[in-house]
Design a protein around this motif. Sequence first.
Motif, PDB file in Angstrom:
ATOM      1  N   CYS A 141       2.096   8.311 -15.097  1.00 38.67           N
ATOM      2  CA  CYS A 141       2.606   8.919 -13.875  1.00 38.67           C
ATOM      3  C   CYS A 141       1.485   9.490 -13.020  1.00 38.67           C
ATOM      4  CB  CYS A 141       3.615  10.015 -14.217  1.00 38.67           C
ATOM      5  SG  CYS A 141       5.103   9.359 -14.960  1.00 38.67           S
ATOM      6  N   THR A 142       0.463   8.700 -12.800  1.00 39.24           N
ATOM      7  CA  THR A 142      -0.678   9.203 -12.051  1.00 39.24           C
ATOM      8  C   THR A 142      -0.658   8.782 -10.597  1.00 39.24           C
ATOM      9  OG1 THR A 142      -2.001   7.297 -12.688  1.00 39.24           O
ATOM     10  CG2 THR A 142      -2.134   9.253 -14.106  1.00 39.24           C
ATOM     11  N   GLY A 143       0.382   8.113 -10.156  1.00 38.60           N
ATOM     12  CA  GLY A 143       0.485   7.776  -8.753  1.00 38.60           C
ATOM     13  C   GLY A 143       0.054   6.373  -8.416  1.00 38.60           C
ATOM     14  N   ALA A 144       0.059   5.460  -9.351  1.00 38.55           N
ATOM     15  CA  ALA A 144      -0.266   4.071  -9.051  1.00 38.55           C
ATOM     16  C   ALA A 144       0.895   3.197  -9.507  1.00 38.55           C
ATOM     17  CB  ALA A 144      -1.549   3.658  -9.763  1.00 38.55           C
ATOM     18  N   TYR A 145       1.027   2.063  -8.861  1.00 38.29           N
ATOM     19  CA  TYR A 145       2.056   1.124  -9.285  1.00 38.29           C
ATOM     20  C   TYR A 145       1.565  -0.279  -9.005  1.00 38.29           C
ATOM     21  CZ  TYR A 145       3.753  -0.377  -4.709  1.00 38.29           C
ATOM     22  OH  TYR A 145       3.861  -0.946  -3.464  1.00 38.29           O
ATOM     23  N   ALA A 146       2.237  -1.257  -9.549  1.00 37.72           N
ATOM     24  CA  ALA A 146       1.853  -2.649  -9.343  1.00 37.72           C
ATOM     25  C   ALA A 146       3.101  -3.513  -9.397  1.00 37.72           C
ATOM     26  CB  ALA A 146       0.881  -3.089 -10.435  1.00 37.72           C
ATOM     27  N   ASN A 148      17.208  10.638 -19.721  1.00 34.70           N
ATOM     28  CA  ASN A 148      17.225   9.217 -20.065  1.00 34.70           C
ATOM     29  C   ASN A 148      16.511   8.342 -19.051  1.00 34.70           C
ATOM     30  OD1 ASN A 148      18.716   9.388 -22.515  1.00 34.70           O
ATOM     31  ND2 ASN A 148      20.527   9.826 -21.290  1.00 34.70           N
ATOM     32  N   TRP A 149      16.479   8.799 -17.807  1.00 30.22           N
ATOM     33  CA  TRP A 149      15.857   8.060 -16.702  1.00 30.22           C
ATOM     34  C   TRP A 149      14.849   8.981 -16.004  1.00 30.22           C
ATOM     35  CZ3 TRP A 149      16.928   2.992 -16.349  1.00 30.22           C
ATOM     36  CH2 TRP A 149      18.073   2.530 -17.013  1.00 30.22           C
ATOM     37  N   PRO A 150      13.696   9.226 -16.628  1.00 24.77           N
ATOM     38  CA  PRO A 150      12.722  10.136 -16.024  1.00 24.77           C
ATOM     39  C   PRO A 150      12.287   9.670 -14.638  1.00 24.77           C
ATOM     40  CG  PRO A 150      12.128   9.625 -18.292  1.00 24.77           C
ATOM     41  CD  PRO A 150      13.244   8.699 -17.918  1.00 24.77           C
ATOM     42  N   PRO A 151      12.338  10.552 -13.658  1.00 24.88           N
ATOM     43  CA  PRO A 151      11.889  10.183 -12.308  1.00 24.88           C
ATOM     44  C   PRO A 151      10.399   9.854 -12.305  1.00 24.88           C
ATOM     45  CG  PRO A 151      13.074  12.273 -12.296  1.00 24.88           C
ATOM     46  CD  PRO A 151      12.850  11.911 -13.728  1.00 24.88           C
ATOM     47  N   TYR A 152      10.017   8.930 -11.463  1.00 27.56           N
ATOM     48  CA  TYR A 152       8.606   8.599 -11.251  1.00 27.56           C
ATOM     49  C   TYR A 152       8.071   9.626 -10.266  1.00 27.56           C
ATOM     50  CZ  TYR A 152       4.511   5.579 -10.326  1.00 27.56           C
ATOM     51  OH  TYR A 152       3.249   5.059 -10.200  1.00 27.56           O
ATOM     52  N   MET A 153       7.453  10.668 -10.801  1.00 27.99           N
ATOM     53  CA  MET A 153       7.056  11.822 -10.007  1.00 27.99           C
ATOM     54  C   MET A 153       5.787  11.547  -9.198  1.00 27.99           C
ATOM     55  SD  MET A 153       9.590  13.670 -10.728  1.00 27.99           S
ATOM     56  CE  MET A 153       9.152  15.166  -9.878  1.00 27.99           C
ATOM     57  N   ALA A 154       5.765  12.121  -8.000  1.00 33.92           N
ATOM     58  CA  ALA A 154       4.620  12.001  -7.100  1.00 33.92           C
ATOM     59  C   ALA A 154       3.993  13.375  -6.921  1.00 33.92           C
ATOM     60  CB  ALA A 154       5.082  11.461  -5.742  1.00 33.92           C
ATOM     61  N   GLU A 155       2.687  13.408  -6.873  1.00 34.60           N
ATOM     62  CA  GLU A 155       2.007  14.660  -6.593  1.00 34.60           C
ATOM     63  C   GLU A 155       2.118  14.952  -5.107  1.00 34.60           C
ATOM     64  OE1 GLU A 155      -1.946  14.927  -8.147  1.00 34.60           O
ATOM     65  OE2 GLU A 155      -1.368  13.944 -10.013  1.00 34.60           O
ATOM     66  N   LEU A 208       5.016   2.543  -1.073  1.00 35.06           N
ATOM     67  CA  LEU A 208       5.982   3.515  -1.578  1.00 35.06           C
ATOM     68  C   LEU A 208       5.993   4.736  -0.671  1.00 35.06           C
ATOM     69  CD1 LEU A 208       5.352   3.553  -5.452  1.00 35.06           C
ATOM     70  CD2 LEU A 208       6.941   2.142  -4.145  1.00 35.06           C
ATOM     71  N   THR A 209       7.104   5.436  -0.695  1.00 37.33           N
ATOM     72  CA  THR A 209       7.228   6.724  -0.012  1.00 37.33           C
ATOM     73  C   THR A 209       7.622   7.745  -1.069  1.00 37.33           C
ATOM     74  OG1 THR A 209       9.550   6.289   0.511  1.00 37.33           O
ATOM     75  CG2 THR A 209       7.929   5.685   2.191  1.00 37.33           C
ATOM     76  N   SER A 210       7.611   8.996  -0.704  1.00 33.65           N
ATOM     77  CA  SER A 210       8.101  10.000  -1.645  1.00 33.65           C
ATOM     78  C   SER A 210       9.311  10.687  -1.052  1.00 33.65           C
ATOM     79  CB  SER A 210       7.012  11.014  -2.004  1.00 33.65           C
ATOM     80  OG  SER A 210       6.651  11.762  -0.881  1.00 33.65           O
ATOM     81  N   ILE A 211      10.190  11.113  -1.930  1.00 34.09           N
ATOM     82  CA  ILE A 211      11.366  11.883  -1.531  1.00 34.09           C
ATOM     83  C   ILE A 211      11.252  13.252  -2.167  1.00 34.09           C
ATOM     84  CG2 ILE A 211      12.814   9.823  -1.313  1.00 34.09           C
ATOM     85  CD1 ILE A 211      14.172  11.078  -4.013  1.00 34.09           C
ATOM     86  N   LYS A 229      15.831  18.075  -5.503  1.00 35.09           N
ATOM     87  CA  LYS A 229      16.464  19.361  -5.178  1.00 35.09           C
ATOM     88  C   LYS A 229      15.666  20.563  -5.658  1.00 35.09           C
ATOM     89  CE  LYS A 229      19.795  19.336  -9.014  1.00 35.09           C
ATOM     90  NZ  LYS A 229      21.223  19.264  -9.337  1.00 35.09           N
ATOM     91  N   ASP A 230      14.745  20.356  -6.630  1.00 36.12           N
ATOM     92  CA  ASP A 230      13.895  21.459  -7.087  1.00 36.12           C
ATOM     93  C   ASP A 230      12.594  21.562  -6.293  1.00 36.12           C
ATOM     94  OD1 ASP A 230      12.385  19.331  -8.026  1.00 36.12           O
ATOM     95  OD2 ASP A 230      12.469  19.928 -10.127  1.00 36.12           O
ATOM     96  N   GLY A 231      12.454  20.704  -5.269  1.00 36.55           N
ATOM     97  CA  GLY A 231      11.265  20.726  -4.420  1.00 36.55           C
ATOM     98  C   GLY A 231      10.163  19.799  -4.886  1.00 36.55           C
ATOM     99  N   SER A 232      10.280  19.227  -6.074  1.00 34.07           N
ATOM    100  CA  SER A 232       9.270  18.283  -6.553  1.00 34.07           C
ATOM    101  C   SER A 232       9.415  16.960  -5.786  1.00 34.07           C
ATOM    102  CB  SER A 232       9.397  18.065  -8.056  1.00 34.07           C
ATOM    103  OG  SER A 232      10.647  17.489  -8.370  1.00 34.07           O
ATOM    104  N   LYS A 233       8.404  16.133  -5.892  1.00 29.97           N
ATOM    105  CA  LYS A 233       8.383  14.847  -5.190  1.00 29.97           C
ATOM    106  C   LYS A 233       8.566  13.700  -6.174  1.00 29.97           C
ATOM    107  CE  LYS A 233       7.261  16.659  -1.196  1.00 29.97           C
ATOM    108  NZ  LYS A 233       8.167  16.690  -0.094  1.00 29.97           N
ATOM    109  N   GLN A 234       9.267  12.666  -5.716  1.00 38.26           N
ATOM    110  CA  GLN A 234       9.522  11.473  -6.519  1.00 38.26           C
ATOM    111  C   GLN A 234       9.210  10.255  -5.669  1.00 38.26           C
ATOM    112  OE1 GLN A 234      13.566  11.270  -7.950  1.00 38.26           O
ATOM    113  NE2 GLN A 234      13.291   9.269  -8.880  1.00 38.26           N
TER     114      GLN A 234
END
Length: 115
Positions: free
Chosen positions: A16-21, A55-62, A70-73, A76-81
């Motif tokens: 979950c370091t912010g990269a995808y492929a 069961n479905w951990p969000p792909y968290m964004a810093e 990708l974009t981030s949303i 509800k707790d203020g964290s980014k996904q």
Amino acid sequence: MKITTLATFAVLAAGCTGAYAASHANLTANNGMTLYTFDKDTAGVSVCYDDCAVNWPPYMAESGADMPGLTSIERKDGSKQWAKDGKPLYFWVGDTEPGETNGDGVGGVWHVARP
């Protein structure tokens, strides 16, 4: 069961370091773990919390991170996904190895994310 779950979370957290492929037409995190979308989410809004998010951990964004395609949303707790085309992205706890797609079709509402 708890040991397997903890090991799976360790694998997911490591990626979950912010990269995808795009891998074999599937979106994956940089660790090769498959990313999924949830039909019950709406554009820019995740409804997967509590037991769902276990069961479905969000792909968290810093905060402030940028990833082409990708974009981030905001959750509800203020964290980014991370999201693809507005759809929030998740991992599946049942995938234990990179490239697995065991979560595809679960409950008829979870699907492998596509590039």
